[in-house]
Enzyme design. Structure first.
Site, PDB file in Angstrom:
ATOM      1  N   ASP A  10       0.847  -1.201   0.000  1.00  0.00           N
ATOM      2  CA  ASP A  10       0.000   0.000   0.000  1.00  0.00           C
ATOM      3  C   ASP A  10       0.879   1.246   0.000  1.00  0.00           C
ATOM      4  O   ASP A  10       1.593   1.509   0.960  1.00  0.00           O
ATOM      5  CB  ASP A  10      -0.898  -0.006   1.236  1.00  0.00           C
ATOM      6  CG  ASP A  10      -1.816   1.208   1.294  1.00  0.00           C
ATOM      7  OD1 ASP A  10      -2.976   1.084   0.853  1.00  0.00           O
ATOM      8  OD2 ASP A  10      -1.373   2.277   1.772  1.00  0.00           O
TER       9      ASP A  10
ATOM     10  N   TYR B 108       3.098   9.774  -0.369  1.00  0.00           N
ATOM     11  CA  TYR B 108       4.202   9.150   0.360  1.00  0.00           C
ATOM     12  C   TYR B 108       5.551   9.380  -0.324  1.00  0.00           C
ATOM     13  O   TYR B 108       6.598   9.113   0.275  1.00  0.00           O
ATOM     14  CB  TYR B 108       3.967   7.640   0.508  1.00  0.00           C
ATOM     15  CG  TYR B 108       2.698   7.241   1.205  1.00  0.00           C
ATOM     16  CD1 TYR B 108       1.898   8.170   1.866  1.00  0.00           C
ATOM     17  CD2 TYR B 108       2.278   5.912   1.191  1.00  0.00           C
ATOM     18  CE1 TYR B 108       0.721   7.789   2.492  1.00  0.00           C
ATOM     19  CE2 TYR B 108       1.097   5.526   1.826  1.00  0.00           C
ATOM     20  CZ  TYR B 108       0.325   6.468   2.464  1.00  0.00           C
ATOM     21  OH  TYR B 108      -0.839   6.077   3.082  1.00  0.00           O
TER      22      TYR B 108
ATOM     23  N   LYS C 176      -2.799   5.888  -4.301  1.00  0.00           N
ATOM     24  CA  LYS C 176      -3.901   6.815  -3.968  1.00  0.00           C
ATOM     25  C   LYS C 176      -3.762   8.148  -4.692  1.00  0.00           C
ATOM     26  O   LYS C 176      -2.652   8.639  -4.924  1.00  0.00           O
ATOM     27  CB  LYS C 176      -3.943   7.060  -2.457  1.00  0.00           C
ATOM     28  CG  LYS C 176      -3.969   5.784  -1.620  1.00  0.00           C
ATOM     29  CD  LYS C 176      -3.967   6.068  -0.131  1.00  0.00           C
ATOM     30  CE  LYS C 176      -3.698   4.810   0.665  1.00  0.00           C
ATOM     31  NZ  LYS C 176      -2.273   4.409   0.667  1.00  0.00           N
TER      32      LYS C 176
ATOM     33  N   HIS D 142      -7.606   9.555  -1.698  1.00  0.00           N
ATOM     34  CA  HIS D 142      -6.935   9.541  -0.400  1.00  0.00           C
ATOM     35  C   HIS D 142      -7.757  10.215   0.705  1.00  0.00           C
ATOM     36  O   HIS D 142      -7.823   9.702   1.828  1.00  0.00           O
ATOM     37  CB  HIS D 142      -5.579  10.233  -0.544  1.00  0.00           C
ATOM     38  CG  HIS D 142      -4.552   9.782   0.441  1.00  0.00           C
ATOM     39  ND1 HIS D 142      -3.208   9.804   0.186  1.00  0.00           N
ATOM     40  CD2 HIS D 142      -4.668   9.279   1.703  1.00  0.00           C
ATOM     41  CE1 HIS D 142      -2.542   9.349   1.236  1.00  0.00           C
ATOM     42  NE2 HIS D 142      -3.402   9.033   2.169  1.00  0.00           N
TER      43      HIS D 142
END
Length: 274
Positions: A44, A49, A74, A105
Site C-alpha cells: 500500500d 508518500y 492513492k 486519499h
C-alpha cells in the site's frame, strides 16, 4: 494468506498487507523487498508518500509474477480535478501496466471535488487500468453522497482504525453496503496502544506480542490491515498472525478499549492540498 472478496469482478485482496507511509523513497525498495521475502504480496503506497518509485523498483526486482501481487496507490487531494493524469503519473512511477486498487486519499470537503474525482476513477476502472477502486477517510455522509451521485459503489474505505478508535458505526455502514473496511494506523502509531495492560495480558496468554494480538483482532473482525515497519524482524512478526485465534473473551477485552481517540486528522475538516 487470507484474502477477502472486493465488490468488483471477483477481485481478491490479501487481508494483510504492507504499508509504506513515512518510508523515504530511498528506503522503500529495501523495505518492500524485505516484505516480499517475508511473504507479503499486498503493498500500500500513495502519491503523497513520495515513494512510488522505490516501491516500483522493489516490484521490478522481486521476480514475483505481477498477477501474484496486489498494489494499491492513492489520488492526492490537489489532483481531484485531474485524476486520470495523476493516475498515469503514479502508474509510470511504479513501472506498472495497471493498479490493483486505486483510492481517493481524502474527501477534502472544502474543495468539494470528490464526486468529480470518483467519476474519473469509474472511467479508469472501466478501462481496466485499475482492477478495483475505492476511497480512504470517507465518512458515512461522504459515502452516502458518492453512492447517490455516481454509479459504482466503492470497493473499500481505508480509515484510521485501531482498538482505541474502532469506528463501529462506519464499519456497520460498510458491511450493509458491500464495502470492505481497511485499517490504517492499525497499531496506533506507536503512541501508547501497544503498552496497554489489557493487550499485555492477552499477549502473555497467547505467547504473542501485543502487536500480533492487535493485528489478529483486525483479521478476526474482517478488516484489511496494512501495518508498517522497516525492521525485518517486525515485518515478519506482523505477518505471523494466522496461527492462533482470539476467543470471545479476548475480543470483548479489546472491544472495551474503545475510547474514540482519533490519532490522525478528522476527514470532516482535513482540507490540505499541498
Amino acid at each position: 494468506m487470507n484474502t477477502l472478496l472486493l465488490n468488483t469482478d471477483g477481485v481478491q485482496i490479501p487481508q494483510l498487507g504492507f504499508g509504506v507511509w513515512q518510508v523515504p523513497d530511498d528506503e522503500a525498495e529495501r523495505a518492500v523487498t524485505t516484505a516480499f521475502e517475508a511473504g507479503y504480496r499486498h503493498i500500500d503506497t500513495a502519491k503523497l508518500y513520495f515513494n512510488e518509485e522505490g516501491v516500483g523498483r522493489a516490484i521490478a526486482g522481486s521476480g514475483i509474477p505481477r498477477q501474484k501481487l496486489f498494489i494499491t496507490t492513492k489520488l492526492w487531494n490537489s489532483d481531484h480535478d485531474r485524476a486520470e493524469e495523476a493516475f498515469e503519473e503514479s502508474l509510470a512511477k511504479l513501472g506498472l501496466d495497471y493498479i490493483d486498487l486505486y483510492l481517493i486519499h481524502w474527501p477534502v470537503p472544502a474543495q468539494d471535488k470528490f464526486v468529480q474525482a470518483w467519476k474519473a476513477l469509474e472511467k479508469i476502472y472501466r478501462d481496466g487500468r485499475a482492477k478495483a477502486i475505492g476511497v480512504s477517510n470517507f465518512t458515512v455522509d461522504h459515502l452516502t453522497r458518492l453512492m447517490k451521485e455516481t454509479e459504482i459503489v466503492p470497493s473499500i474505505n481505508q480509515i484510521e482504525l485501531h482498538p482505541y478508535f474502532q469506528q463501529a458505526e462506519l464499519r456497520a455502514f460498510h458491511e450493509a453496503n458491500g464495502i470492505l473496511t481497511e485499517a490504517w494506523s492499525p497499531l496506533g502509531q506507536g503512541r501508547g496502544l501497544l503498552e496497554d495492560p489489557a493487550l499485555a495480558t492477552l499477549a502473555a496468554k497467547h505467547g504473542r506480542t501485543p502487536a500480533q494480538i492487535v493485528l489478529r483482532w483486525h483479521i478476526q473482525i474482517g478488516n484489511v490491515v496494512i501495518p508498517k515497519s522497516v525492521t525485518p524482524s517486525r515485518i515478519a512478526q506482523n505477518l505471523d498472525v494466522f496461527g492462533f485465534v482470539l476467543d470471545p473473551e479476548d475480543l470483548a477485552a479489546i472491544r472495551a478499549l474503545s475510547s474514540g481517540q482519533r490519532l490522525g486528522p478528522d476527514p470532516q475538516s482535513f482540507n490540505m492540498l499541498g
